[in-house]
Design a protein around this motif. Structure first.
Motif, PDB file in Angstrom:
ATOM      1  N   PRO A 119     -16.660  -4.557  15.282  1.00  0.00           N
ATOM      2  CA  PRO A 119     -16.241  -2.831  14.679  1.00  0.00           C
ATOM      3  C   PRO A 119     -15.414  -2.716  13.757  1.00  0.00           C
ATOM      4  CG  PRO A 119     -15.371  -2.667  16.895  1.00  0.00           C
ATOM      5  CD  PRO A 119     -16.070  -3.764  16.718  1.00  0.00           C
ATOM      6  N   GLN A 120     -14.679  -2.122  13.147  1.00  0.00           N
ATOM      7  CA  GLN A 120     -13.660  -1.924  11.651  1.00  0.00           C
ATOM      8  C   GLN A 120     -12.888  -1.424  12.373  1.00  0.00           C
ATOM      9  OE1 GLN A 120     -14.166  -1.926   7.404  1.00  0.00           O
ATOM     10  NE2 GLN A 120     -12.327  -2.599   7.247  1.00  0.00           N
ATOM     11  N   ILE A 121     -11.712  -1.552  12.396  1.00  0.00           N
ATOM     12  CA  ILE A 121     -10.745  -0.163  12.987  1.00  0.00           C
ATOM     13  C   ILE A 121     -10.489   0.499  11.423  1.00  0.00           C
ATOM     14  CG2 ILE A 121      -8.298   0.170  13.346  1.00  0.00           C
ATOM     15  CD1 ILE A 121      -8.265  -2.525  15.476  1.00  0.00           C
ATOM     16  N   LYS A 122     -10.397   1.681  11.683  1.00  0.00           N
ATOM     17  CA  LYS A 122     -10.355   2.812  10.584  1.00  0.00           C
ATOM     18  C   LYS A 122      -9.712   3.841  10.475  1.00  0.00           C
ATOM     19  CE  LYS A 122     -11.336   2.957   6.019  1.00  0.00           C
ATOM     20  NZ  LYS A 122     -11.393   1.356   5.344  1.00  0.00           N
ATOM     21  N   ILE A 123      -8.510   4.599  10.157  1.00  0.00           N
ATOM     22  CA  ILE A 123      -7.387   5.364  10.925  1.00  0.00           C
ATOM     23  C   ILE A 123      -7.423   6.120  10.241  1.00  0.00           C
ATOM     24  CG2 ILE A 123      -5.062   5.873  11.661  1.00  0.00           C
ATOM     25  CD1 ILE A 123      -5.235   2.508  12.849  1.00  0.00           C
ATOM     26  N   LEU A 128      -2.545   9.584  11.558  1.00  0.00           N
ATOM     27  CA  LEU A 128      -0.926   8.700  11.163  1.00  0.00           C
ATOM     28  C   LEU A 128      -0.435   9.797  10.348  1.00  0.00           C
ATOM     29  CD1 LEU A 128       0.070   6.352  10.781  1.00  0.00           C
ATOM     30  CD2 LEU A 128      -0.716   6.408   8.001  1.00  0.00           C
ATOM     31  N   SER A 129      -0.707  11.380   9.954  1.00  0.00           N
ATOM     32  CA  SER A 129       0.348  12.057   9.912  1.00  0.00           C
ATOM     33  C   SER A 129       0.672  12.802  10.957  1.00  0.00           C
ATOM     34  CB  SER A 129      -0.355  13.130   8.678  1.00  0.00           C
ATOM     35  OG  SER A 129      -0.649  12.534   7.887  1.00  0.00           O
ATOM     36  N   ARG A 130      -0.325  13.245  11.717  1.00  0.00           N
ATOM     37  CA  ARG A 130       0.142  13.386  13.313  1.00  0.00           C
ATOM     38  C   ARG A 130       1.217  12.838  13.971  1.00  0.00           C
ATOM     39  NH1 ARG A 130      -5.476  13.720  14.295  1.00  0.00           N
ATOM     40  NH2 ARG A 130      -6.513  15.689  13.418  1.00  0.00           N
ATOM     41  N   VAL A 131       1.295  11.264  13.765  1.00  0.00           N
ATOM     42  CA  VAL A 131       1.959  10.201  14.983  1.00  0.00           C
ATOM     43  C   VAL A 131       3.604  10.504  13.686  1.00  0.00           C
ATOM     44  CG1 VAL A 131       2.503   8.062  14.730  1.00  0.00           C
ATOM     45  CG2 VAL A 131       0.609   8.822  15.445  1.00  0.00           C
ATOM     46  N   ILE A 132       3.196  10.205  12.193  1.00  0.00           N
ATOM     47  CA  ILE A 132       4.460  10.039  11.926  1.00  0.00           C
ATOM     48  C   ILE A 132       5.370  11.366  11.830  1.00  0.00           C
ATOM     49  CG2 ILE A 132       5.139  10.402   9.446  1.00  0.00           C
ATOM     50  CD1 ILE A 132       3.255   8.507   8.388  1.00  0.00           C
ATOM     51  N   ARG A 133       4.548  12.917  12.150  1.00  0.00           N
ATOM     52  CA  ARG A 133       5.724  14.111  12.211  1.00  0.00           C
ATOM     53  C   ARG A 133       6.165  14.136  13.849  1.00  0.00           C
ATOM     54  NH1 ARG A 133       0.664  16.145   9.979  1.00  0.00           N
ATOM     55  NH2 ARG A 133       1.060  16.918   7.874  1.00  0.00           N
ATOM     56  N   VAL A 134       5.299  13.921  14.805  1.00  0.00           N
ATOM     57  CA  VAL A 134       5.545  13.732  16.074  1.00  0.00           C
ATOM     58  C   VAL A 134       7.178  12.761  15.961  1.00  0.00           C
ATOM     59  CG1 VAL A 134       5.421  12.582  18.700  1.00  0.00           C
ATOM     60  CG2 VAL A 134       3.801  13.802  16.915  1.00  0.00           C
ATOM     61  N   CYS A 135       7.244  10.923  15.769  1.00  0.00           N
ATOM     62  CA  CYS A 135       7.733  10.586  15.054  1.00  0.00           C
ATOM     63  C   CYS A 135       9.733  11.373  14.300  1.00  0.00           C
ATOM     64  CB  CYS A 135       8.150   8.955  14.540  1.00  0.00           C
ATOM     65  SG  CYS A 135       6.487   7.819  15.727  1.00  0.00           S
TER      66      CYS A 135
END
Length: 258
Positions: A119-123, A128-135
């Motif tokens: 299966p093709q990974i699709k994010i 991704l925005s949530r990860v950036i804000r947490v970082c």
């Protein structure tokens, strides 16, 4: 009697300084690890956005345009050339039948190895925005605490006369520089400066303008998101290295390490 009291006081001060040094060293190492991981995640997110694994907002999945193309082709061809279109269609159908027959033959073969479909990974970009804000949040908090930890270590070294003042002083000011460079100054001074931290909207806008951008704009983009990131990372590693030298010299001064 007085000499014995002085020795006891000195031993007590040494023990207190040793406990403080051990605590500060553990905290600074943990904070350094958090900052380092967050920096890697932000850089990875920057290079992940233009790939096919990230679904940008407003991006629609590809639809089957073959029927529409065939219809437009038929409308554009004169009536006398319908036979040619039909003959091409028949050739395509025959080729499809041959492929189907080959596939059935492959299935009938017991020694044939079945093809694996992954299966093709699709994010989603929202994820991704949530990860950036947490970082971003962890980067700001951890970098400030990291600088304060080194500042407390410098004070302990001065009060306890533990040595290694040169190393811990340089590490403290390098950590201050890291904090200044990490903070998102572009949100306060839009046309004056910028920081390492970027918002998801800034990242998306940068890659949307990448295709039609000129060479200076592309160079500025790479400097903003990658070269500047590398500079901050080098300063952070330098501060950590200086603090490790301070810790080693302090332990030697206390007689813990030979």
């Amino acid at each position: 009697m007085n000499e014995q009291l002085k020795k006891d006081d000195k031993l007590l001060e040494t023990t207190d300084c040793l406990e403080a040094v051990g605590t500060l060293r553990s905290i600074k190492n943990l904070l350094f690890l958090v900052i380092f991981i967050c920096l890697l995640i932000l850089q990875g997110a920057f290079w992940l956005v233009p790939t096919e694994y990230v679904s940008r907002p407003g991006e629609e999945p590809q639809k089957d345009v073959a029927p529409v193309t065939a219809m437009l082709f038929k409308l554009s061809v004169p009536a006398g050339q319908d036979v040619k279109v039909t003959s091409k269609t028949e050739k395509i159908e025959k080729a499809a039948q041959n492929l189907t027959a080959d596939a059935n033959a492959a299935k009938a073969d017991p020694n044939a190895v079945p093809a694996k479909h992954y299966p093709q990974i699709k994010i989603e970009f929202s994820q991704l925005s949530r990860v950036i804000r947490v970082c971003n949040y962890l980067l700001v908090v951890s970098s400030i605490l990291y600088s304060l930890t080194l500042l407390f270590a410098m004070k302990v070294s001065l009060v306890g006369r533990l040595g290694g003042i040169s190393h811990i002083t340089k590490a403290t000011f390098l950590s201050f520089a890291v904090v200044v460079l990490i903070l998102p100054w572009q949100l306060l001074f839009k046309t004056v400066g910028f920081g390492l931290i970027y918002t998801p909207s800034e990242l998306l806008e940068a890659w949307e303008n990448f295709e039609g951008a000129s060479v200076p704009d592309v160079s500025l983009m790479i400097f903003r998101f990658s070269v500047f990131w590398l500079l901050v990372l080098m300063l952070l590693i330098s501060a950590q290295w200086r603090s490790m030298c301070w810790s080693r010299n302090t332990l030697k001064r206390l007689g813990i390490v030979g």
